[in-house]
Design an enzyme around this catalytic site. Structure first.
Site, PDB file in Angstrom:
ATOM      1  N   GLU A 127       0.862  -1.189   0.000  1.00 55.37           N
ATOM      2  CA  GLU A 127       0.000   0.000   0.000  1.00 55.37           C
ATOM      3  C   GLU A 127       0.895   1.235   0.000  1.00 55.37           C
ATOM      4  O   GLU A 127       2.109   1.127   0.217  1.00 55.37           O
ATOM      5  CB  GLU A 127      -0.912  -0.010   1.236  1.00 55.37           C
ATOM      6  CG  GLU A 127      -1.838  -1.209   1.256  1.00 55.37           C
ATOM      7  CD  GLU A 127      -2.858  -1.180   2.385  1.00 55.37           C
ATOM      8  OE1 GLU A 127      -3.005  -0.119   3.042  1.00 55.37           O
ATOM      9  OE2 GLU A 127      -3.504  -2.214   2.608  1.00 55.37           O
ATOM     10  N   ARG A 268      33.197  -6.837 -32.707  1.00 56.63           N
ATOM     11  CA  ARG A 268      33.571  -5.416 -32.666  1.00 56.63           C
ATOM     12  C   ARG A 268      35.097  -5.277 -32.649  1.00 56.63           C
ATOM     13  O   ARG A 268      35.756  -5.654 -31.671  1.00 56.63           O
ATOM     14  CB  ARG A 268      32.965  -4.781 -31.409  1.00 56.63           C
ATOM     15  CG  ARG A 268      33.398  -3.365 -31.132  1.00 56.63           C
ATOM     16  CD  ARG A 268      32.725  -2.393 -32.054  1.00 56.63           C
ATOM     17  NE  ARG A 268      33.053  -1.018 -31.695  1.00 56.63           N
ATOM     18  CZ  ARG A 268      32.862   0.017 -32.505  1.00 56.63           C
ATOM     19  NH1 ARG A 268      32.359  -0.161 -33.716  1.00 56.63           N
ATOM     20  NH2 ARG A 268      33.176   1.227 -32.096  1.00 56.63           N
ATOM     21  N   GLN A 336      28.509  -1.149 -21.009  1.00 58.08           N
ATOM     22  CA  GLN A 336      29.771  -0.415 -21.178  1.00 58.08           C
ATOM     23  C   GLN A 336      30.587  -0.981 -22.343  1.00 58.08           C
ATOM     24  O   GLN A 336      31.236  -0.240 -23.079  1.00 58.08           O
ATOM     25  CB  GLN A 336      30.571  -0.492 -19.861  1.00 58.08           C
ATOM     26  CG  GLN A 336      31.833   0.342 -19.824  1.00 58.08           C
ATOM     27  CD  GLN A 336      31.548   1.838 -19.705  1.00 58.08           C
ATOM     28  OE1 GLN A 336      30.436   2.247 -19.376  1.00 58.08           O
ATOM     29  NE2 GLN A 336      32.553   2.644 -19.987  1.00 58.08           N
ATOM     30  N   GLU A 363       9.265  -7.239  -4.423  1.00 50.72           N
ATOM     31  CA  GLU A 363       9.213  -8.463  -3.592  1.00 50.72           C
ATOM     32  C   GLU A 363      10.264  -8.421  -2.482  1.00 50.72           C
ATOM     33  O   GLU A 363      10.881  -9.426  -2.134  1.00 50.72           O
ATOM     34  CB  GLU A 363       9.312  -9.714  -4.458  1.00 50.72           C
ATOM     35  CG  GLU A 363       8.064  -9.818  -5.341  1.00 50.72           C
ATOM     36  CD  GLU A 363       7.794 -11.185  -5.889  1.00 50.72           C
ATOM     37  OE1 GLU A 363       8.117 -12.168  -5.198  1.00 50.72           O
ATOM     38  OE2 GLU A 363       7.231 -11.258  -6.997  1.00 50.72           O
TER      39      GLU A 363
HETATM   40  N1  CAA Z   1       7.551 -17.332   6.945  1.00 53.57           N
HETATM   41  C1  CAA Z   1       6.587 -17.576   7.875  1.00 53.57           C
HETATM   42  N2  CAA Z   1       6.291 -16.689   8.854  1.00 53.57           N
HETATM   43  C2  CAA Z   1       7.000 -15.537   8.887  1.00 53.57           C
HETATM   44  C3  CAA Z   1       8.012 -15.236   7.949  1.00 53.57           C
HETATM   45  C4  CAA Z   1       8.269 -16.197   6.952  1.00 53.57           C
HETATM   46  N3  CAA Z   1       9.198 -15.990   6.022  1.00 53.57           N
HETATM   47  N4  CAA Z   1       8.521 -14.015   8.229  1.00 53.57           N
HETATM   48  C5  CAA Z   1       7.872 -13.558   9.315  1.00 53.57           C
HETATM   49  N5  CAA Z   1       6.956 -14.490   9.713  1.00 53.57           N
HETATM   50  C6  CAA Z   1       6.068 -14.411  10.870  1.00 53.57           C
HETATM   51  C7  CAA Z   1       6.880 -14.277  12.146  1.00 53.57           C
HETATM   52  O1  CAA Z   1       7.274 -15.544  12.649  1.00 53.57           O
HETATM   53  C8  CAA Z   1       5.890 -13.587  13.053  1.00 53.57           C
HETATM   54  O2  CAA Z   1       4.988 -14.560  13.548  1.00 53.57           O
HETATM   55  P1  CAA Z   1       4.375 -14.491  15.058  1.00 53.57           P
HETATM   56  O3  CAA Z   1       3.347 -13.407  15.022  1.00 53.57           O
HETATM   57  O4  CAA Z   1       3.781 -15.828  15.258  1.00 53.57           O
HETATM   58  O5  CAA Z   1       5.515 -14.174  15.966  1.00 53.57           O
HETATM   59  C9  CAA Z   1       5.097 -12.675  12.127  1.00 53.57           C
HETATM   60  O6  CAA Z   1       5.282 -13.226  10.799  1.00 53.57           O
HETATM   61  C10 CAA Z   1       5.609 -11.267  12.124  1.00 53.57           C
HETATM   62  O7  CAA Z   1       7.000 -11.308  11.791  1.00 53.57           O
HETATM   63  P2  CAA Z   1       7.961 -10.054  11.998  1.00 53.57           P
HETATM   64  O8  CAA Z   1       7.775  -9.533  13.401  1.00 53.57           O
HETATM   65  O9  CAA Z   1       9.325 -10.463  11.563  1.00 53.57           O
HETATM   66  O10 CAA Z   1       7.315  -8.999  10.988  1.00 53.57           O
HETATM   67  P3  CAA Z   1       7.765  -7.520  10.616  1.00 53.57           P
HETATM   68  O11 CAA Z   1       6.566  -6.668  10.617  1.00 53.57           O
HETATM   69  O12 CAA Z   1       8.935  -7.102  11.445  1.00 53.57           O
HETATM   70  O13 CAA Z   1       8.201  -7.649   9.068  1.00 53.57           O
HETATM   71  C11 CAA Z   1       9.646  -8.054   7.174  1.00 53.57           C
HETATM   72  C12 CAA Z   1       9.178  -8.474   8.582  1.00 53.57           C
HETATM   73  C13 CAA Z   1      10.627  -9.146   6.759  1.00 53.57           C
HETATM   74  C14 CAA Z   1      10.347  -6.721   7.150  1.00 53.57           C
HETATM   75  C15 CAA Z   1       8.414  -8.037   6.228  1.00 53.57           C
HETATM   76  O14 CAA Z   1       7.573  -6.946   6.508  1.00 53.57           O
HETATM   77  C16 CAA Z   1       8.782  -7.980   4.751  1.00 53.57           C
HETATM   78  O15 CAA Z   1       9.129  -8.997   4.148  1.00 53.57           O
HETATM   79  N6  CAA Z   1       8.708  -6.772   4.148  1.00 53.57           N
HETATM   80  C17 CAA Z   1       8.877  -6.649   2.691  1.00 53.57           C
HETATM   81  C18 CAA Z   1       7.547  -6.833   2.029  1.00 53.57           C
HETATM   82  C19 CAA Z   1       7.677  -7.103   0.571  1.00 53.57           C
HETATM   83  O16 CAA Z   1       8.496  -7.903   0.122  1.00 53.57           O
HETATM   84  N7  CAA Z   1       6.801  -6.450  -0.219  1.00 53.57           N
HETATM   85  C20 CAA Z   1       6.712  -6.662  -1.632  1.00 53.57           C
HETATM   86  C21 CAA Z   1       5.327  -7.167  -1.976  1.00 53.57           C
HETATM   87  S1  CAA Z   1       5.147  -7.408  -3.680  1.00 53.57           S
HETATM   88  C22 CAA Z   1       3.655  -6.633  -4.089  1.00 53.57           C
HETATM   89  O17 CAA Z   1       2.805  -6.397  -3.286  1.00 53.57           O
HETATM   90  C23 CAA Z   1       3.449  -6.187  -5.486  1.00 53.57           C
HETATM   91  C24 CAA Z   1       3.718  -7.128  -6.565  1.00 53.57           C
HETATM   92  O18 CAA Z   1       2.818  -7.507  -7.310  1.00 53.57           O
HETATM   93  C25 CAA Z   1       5.116  -7.546  -6.846  1.00 53.57           C
END
Ligand code: CAA
Length: 379
Positions: A127, A268, A336, A363
């Site tokens: 978002e 080239r 380059q 991603e």
């Molecule tokens: N697998 C399973 N569970 C997971 C996990 C994983 N890889 N990563 C985190 N979790 C779980 C944690 O265990 C935790 O679980 P509990 O509540 O049971 O403790 C919960 O998720 C929350 O984890 P965090 O506290 O680590 O979460 P965070 O808020 O600190 O965020 C982050 C972690 C890695 C920064 C994450 O926010 C992230 O990956 N951010 C990037 C997002 C991203 O890649 N966005 C692109 C999206 S693409 C799109 O939308 C458009 C498109 O079409 C391409």
């Protein structure tokens, strides 16, 4: 430990290399120039069984493994990263969470649509104020009898204005943070669903990116994907798999740029000999080849782990980080070698360089990959 591809995987690579050479390469420059979604090629990829290839056979797919999907994305991206992106998003971000978390009824309804039905899939997490901090999304889903009502908007959605099926994340309980997020399967035909702004991007011009808006969007209760409150985990798990696709895409871009540069430098002539004969050129290619090999090992390792049902979060993040930085460096260095010609649209290098940049961003940015890796090495 066997580093050889199986016969099936070799055949997949051969099939996709031929398709890329015959169908993708001829239109790649025009697709970029006109920002046209490569509809005919996507239809052909449905016919070949590549779109939704990991969907089990009983739901209309090829029952392929994640390595086969990665190989297809790699080959396609050698000539057109947009086509690679469309396939990666469809397979990794839409089909995969439905295969993994869908109920029997959801799988029976949606997976045949996403394979034999030629319907394109997308994934709605990001978002305007929730990019890297994905948990801060404001889109809400309120249960009202036999349906949820969704309100909010999502941005940068790959396949946004061509997709029919969307995996969407929304807050069902704002007080619970990441445990208050739920996942839904939303069809573009649902009341209250609309497509907003179409993005004009630096690269990936053939990959349709749009805003998706939900205005009192009615989503049947049975379209909740997984349990209420488990959406954030579904998003994170899905992105783990999606990152293998982006690693493969970035690897393909790097390999494609290197192939173009090798052919060019052999022909080239400057200072009396082909520039491929200068040691500076040869050392640059040696580094590129070494990094492609390392990136391929990282990417295939993550794909094999996923296929075996093992944890692959760290490996996927490493593959994506390494390959995306490799793609950026390689396209820059390859361009380059073309000198001034590389900066023109007569050659594909400037497109490849523009396309490579996004792999360090979407991603999960490179910074987020480092967050994921550092969080998974026992610190
Ligand atoms: N697998 C399973 N569970 C997971 C996990 C994983 N890889 N990563 C985190 N979790 C779980 C944690 O265990 C935790 O679980 P509990 O509540 O049971 O403790 C919960 O998720 C929350 O984890 P965090 O506290 O680590 O979460 P965070 O808020 O600190 O965020 C982050 C972690 C890695 C920064 C994450 O926010 C992230 O990956 N951010 C990037 C997002 C991203 O890649 N966005 C692109 C999206 S693409 C799109 O939308 C458009 C498109 O079409 C391409």
């Amino acid at each position: 430990m066997d580093f050889n591809l199986s016969r099936e995987h070799q055949l997949v690579r051969k099939m996709m290399a031929e398709f890329t050479e015959n169908e993708v390469k001829p239109i790649a420059a025009e697709t970029d120039k006109t920002s046209q979604y490569p509809r005919e090629n996507i239809e052909k990829l449905f016919n070949l069984g590549v779109m939704g290839m990991c969907v089990p056979k009983e739901y209309g797919g090829a029952g392929a493994d994640p390595l086969a999907s990665a190989i297809c994305i790699e080959e396609l991206s050698k000539q057109c990263a947009s086509t690679g992106d469309i396939v990666a998003t469809h397979n990794g971000l839409c089909c995969d969470p439905i295969i993994t978390h869908g109920t029997e009824a959801q799988k029976a309804k949606y997976l045949p649509m996403l394979t034999k039905g030629h319907k394109v899939g997308a994934f709605c997490l990001t978002e305007s104020d929730a990019g890297s901090d994905a948990a801060k999304g404001q889109t809400e889903a309120k249960l009202d009898g036999d349906h949820y009502v969704l309100n909010g908007s999502k941005i940068f959605i790959t396949n946004g204005y061509v997709a029919d099926v969307f995996v969407v994340f929304a807050m069902t309980d704002k007080s619970k943070g990441t445990r208050g997020i739920s996942a839904f399967i939303v069809e573009s035909s649902f009341p209250g669903f609309s497509v907003g702004k179409h993005e004009e991007k630096m690269g990936l011009h053939g990959s349709p990116t749009a805003e998706i808006v939900f205005t009192d969007c009615i989503v049947p209760k049975e379209n909740l994907l997984g349990q209420e409150g488990k959406g954030f985990k579904i998003a994170m798990q899905t992105l783990d798999g999606g990152r293998i696709g982006i690693a493969a895409q970035a690897l393909g871009i790097a390999e494609g740029a290197m192939e173009e540069a090798m052919a060019y430098t052999k022909g080239r002539v400057q200072f009396g000999k082909p520039i491929s004969k200068f040691q500076n050129t040869q050392f640059t290619f040696a580094d590129m080849a070494m990094r492609s090999e390392a990136g391929r090992l990282l990417t295939y390792q993550a794909a094999v782990l996923k296929g075996e049902g093992k944890r692959f979060t760290k490996e996927a993040a490493m593959a994506k980080l390494f390959c995306s930085e490799h793609a950026m460096l390689t396209t820059t260095k390859a361009l380059q070698m073309f000198g001034g010609y590389g900066y023109t649209k007569d050659y594909p290098l400037e497109r490849m360089m523009r396309d490579a940049k996004i792999t360090e961003i979407y991603e999960g940015t490179s910074e987020i990959q480092r967050v994921v890796i550092s969080g998974n090495i026992g610190l």
